[in-house]
Design an enzyme around this catalytic site. Structure first.
Site, short mmCIF file in Angstrom:
data_model
loop_
_atom_site.label_atom_id
_atom_site.label_comp_id
_atom_site.label_asym_id
_atom_site.label_seq_id
_atom_site.Cartn_x
_atom_site.Cartn_y
_atom_site.Cartn_z
CG HIS A 24 62.55 66.69 1.50
ND1 HIS A 24 61.68 67.98 2.07
CD2 HIS A 24 63.52 66.71 2.10
CE1 HIS A 24 62.72 68.66 2.79
NE2 HIS A 24 63.60 68.09 3.26
CD GLU A 25 65.71 63.73 2.66
OE1 GLU A 25 66.80 64.21 2.28
OE2 GLU A 25 64.99 64.22 3.29
CD GLU A 39 64.59 71.43 4.20
OE1 GLU A 39 65.78 70.94 4.09
OE2 GLU A 39 63.46 71.13 4.64
CG HIS A 45 67.67 67.88 0.48
ND1 HIS A 45 68.20 69.22 0.74
CD2 HIS A 45 66.93 67.49 1.41
CE1 HIS A 45 67.63 69.65 1.68
NE2 HIS A 45 66.84 68.66 2.21
CO CO Z 1 65.57 68.58 3.88
#
Ligand code: CO
Length: 504
Positions: free
Chosen positions: A268-269, A298, A272
């Site tokens: 997830h990160e 997101e 980003h």
């Molecule tokens: Co996030």
């Protein structure tokens, strides 16, 4: 004209530099800072924030914007300016005006109140006692209502708060989008609940932390995270922060009994971080090197985490490697069994642990509550009861206590009213972008099965990352997918994927 523009670029770059310096302090605080430094660090950050705020609202920037026609918007039609210059002036003017609208007394009071509130929230959560936090929350709601007044709105005070996180989004439009989700999700979740549950017992075992870390680093490499432009560390709550154009830091957390949380936290990160590292060279270090909205940011993390990272094709390639890392835990577990286990759907009380089907209901719940709190329709005292009633209505569960219910997230303690909807929008934008990507790259599934993720990254770079915030969120969505945000694409994605997993 040129001269004023160059000067504004220079001022803007200095602001960005100061912001990056503040980010170093923030990153350090969450990762390596010794506990005793917390007060001094607070003072350092406050001092630097003061300098940044004063610079952001300075007469120098104000008069440069006036010279450039930002007040009467004449720059929009100025033939001497490129599209990027015009976008730059628009964003710089917006940032300036937004900061100007908030009186410095309010800014200070907000900083002080939310800093206190965050530590009281921690205590309240630990004691699972909402009454230890409700006083702070009342103050914060007063402050965010004042903020809505300063920012201004025509329809709903919540619109003014959304503006900070999801520029261009309105309460009314969100109600529309969420209505579609509310029509689809509860019956779909019920149907899944009636089907045979998938077996994920092999995930509920002890996965040694050092091996988890090794596999996280393997994943970073597979996703083309450039190690010379960033770092992976550990913190209590995973986050991504930008310390410079070529310095983006991510964190994750490893829990030996929650293997999924570390792995998917990292993916997830990294999603980003790849976005932050993908802005084109000519906007690097300027205010354009930013996302148009948190929903768009997101969308990048959720695409990698869920749409790519929880796909069958992805694990067809990476599962043998995972098995090599955890031979005992995964012995006898097939790729298909693993794929089903990481996509298990099960209503739970905690948002951050929710699967991608039930996740958005956690967000709709928070949206409905926030909006009514801000409008003064419900009081802080009623909150725990309202929260629990909505949990029953949406997910059929009653939280055991306040920590598992109304106190679970920190967002209200830092004053982030209007933030939660961006998580759901990220899921929706992610699904819509991915559908566009699949159309553009016909052999994408085969590439992912062969471990080739660069097609995905290159597509995201070309269509989304490089523009920064040059286009507002929904304009970007239209450019990329040919239409505005449409929750049906996400609904179709869930339907297709989970019908197969649960044979419904
Ligand atoms: Co996030």
């Amino acid at each position: 004209m040129r001269e004023a523009l160059e000067k504004l670029y220079a001022e803007d770059r200095q602001l960005k530099t100061l912001e990056h310096a503040a980010a170093v302090l923030g990153w350090d605080q969450e990762t390596y800072m010794p506990a005793a430094a917390v007060e001094e660090r607070g003072a350092q950050l406050a001092a630097l924030s003061g300098i940044i705020h004063r610079k952001a609202v300075s007469d120098t920037i104000g008069s440069l914007l006036t010279q450039l026609g930002a007040l009467d918007e004449s720059y929009q039609t100025n033939p001497d300016l490129s599209e990027a210059d015009r976008a730059f002036i628009r964003i710089a003017a917006r940032n300036y005006n937004k900061q100007k609208k908030l009186p410095s007394e309010w800014v200070e009071q907000f900083a002080q109140t939310t800093s206190m509130a965050q530590s009281n929230w921690s205590r309240a959560k630990e004691a699972s006692d909402f009454s230890l936090f409700s006083g702070d929350l009342n103050k914060i709601i007063d402050l965010v209502r004042q903020k809505a007044g300063y920012i201004g709105y025509t329809d709903h005070p919540y619109d003014a708060l959304l503006d900070e996180y999801e520029l261009g989004m309105t309460t009314e439009r969100l109600e529309h989008i969420f209505r579609d989700l509310l029509l689809f999700l509860p019956p779909f979740i019920r149907k899944i609940g009636e089907a045979k549950q998938v077996d994920d017992s092999f995930l509920q075992q002890n996965y040694p932390v050092d091996t988890q870390e090794k596999f996280s680093r393997y994943m970073l490499g597979q996703m083309s995270f450039p190690s010379e432009r960033g770092r992976l560390d550990v913190s209590a709550h995973p986050f991504t922060t930008t310390l410079g154009s070529s310095d983006v830091r991510i964190t994750t957390r490893y829990n030996e009994n929650l293997f999924q949380s570390g792995l998917f936290g990292t993916i997830h990160e990294t999603g980003h971080a790849l976005y932050e590292l993908g802005f084109s060279d000519d906007i690097r270090g300027t205010c354009l090197a930013d996302c148009p909205s948190l929903g768009i940011h997101e969308s990048q993390s959720r695409t990698w985490e869920n749409i790519v990272g929880r796909s069958r094709q992805f694990w067809e390639f990476h599962y043998p490697e995972l098995k090599k890392h955890f031979p005992q835990n995964l012995s006898g577990v097939t790729t298909e069994q693993f794929y089903r286990a990481i996509n298990k759907v099960e209503p739970s009380c905690i948002r951050v642990e929710a699967d991608e089907v039930t996740y958005n209901l956690h967000i709709v719940l928070r949206f409905q509550i926030e909006k009514d709190l801000v409008a003064g329709k419900i009081s802080v005292e009623e909150l725990p009861g309202i929260w629990n009633a909505k949990m029953v209505e949406f997910l059929g569960l009653t939280p055991q206590n306040d920590a598992e219910g109304v106190l679970q997230d920190i967002h209200w303690a830092f004053g982030g009213f209007g933030y939660f909807p961006t998580y759901a929008l990220g899921n929706l934008y992610g699904a819509q972008f991915s559908a566009g990507m699949e159309q553009d790259i016909p052999d994408l599934a085969a590439a992912v099965s062969a471990g080739k993720l660069t097609d995905i990254l290159n597509w995201l770079r070309r269509n989304i990352h490089r523009f920064g915030c040059m286009y507002p969120a929904e304009d970007l969505c239209r450019r990329v997918t040919g239409k505005a945000l449409d929750p049906q694409v996400f609904i179709d994605y869930l339907t297709f994927k989970y019908r197969k997993i649960y044979a419904i």
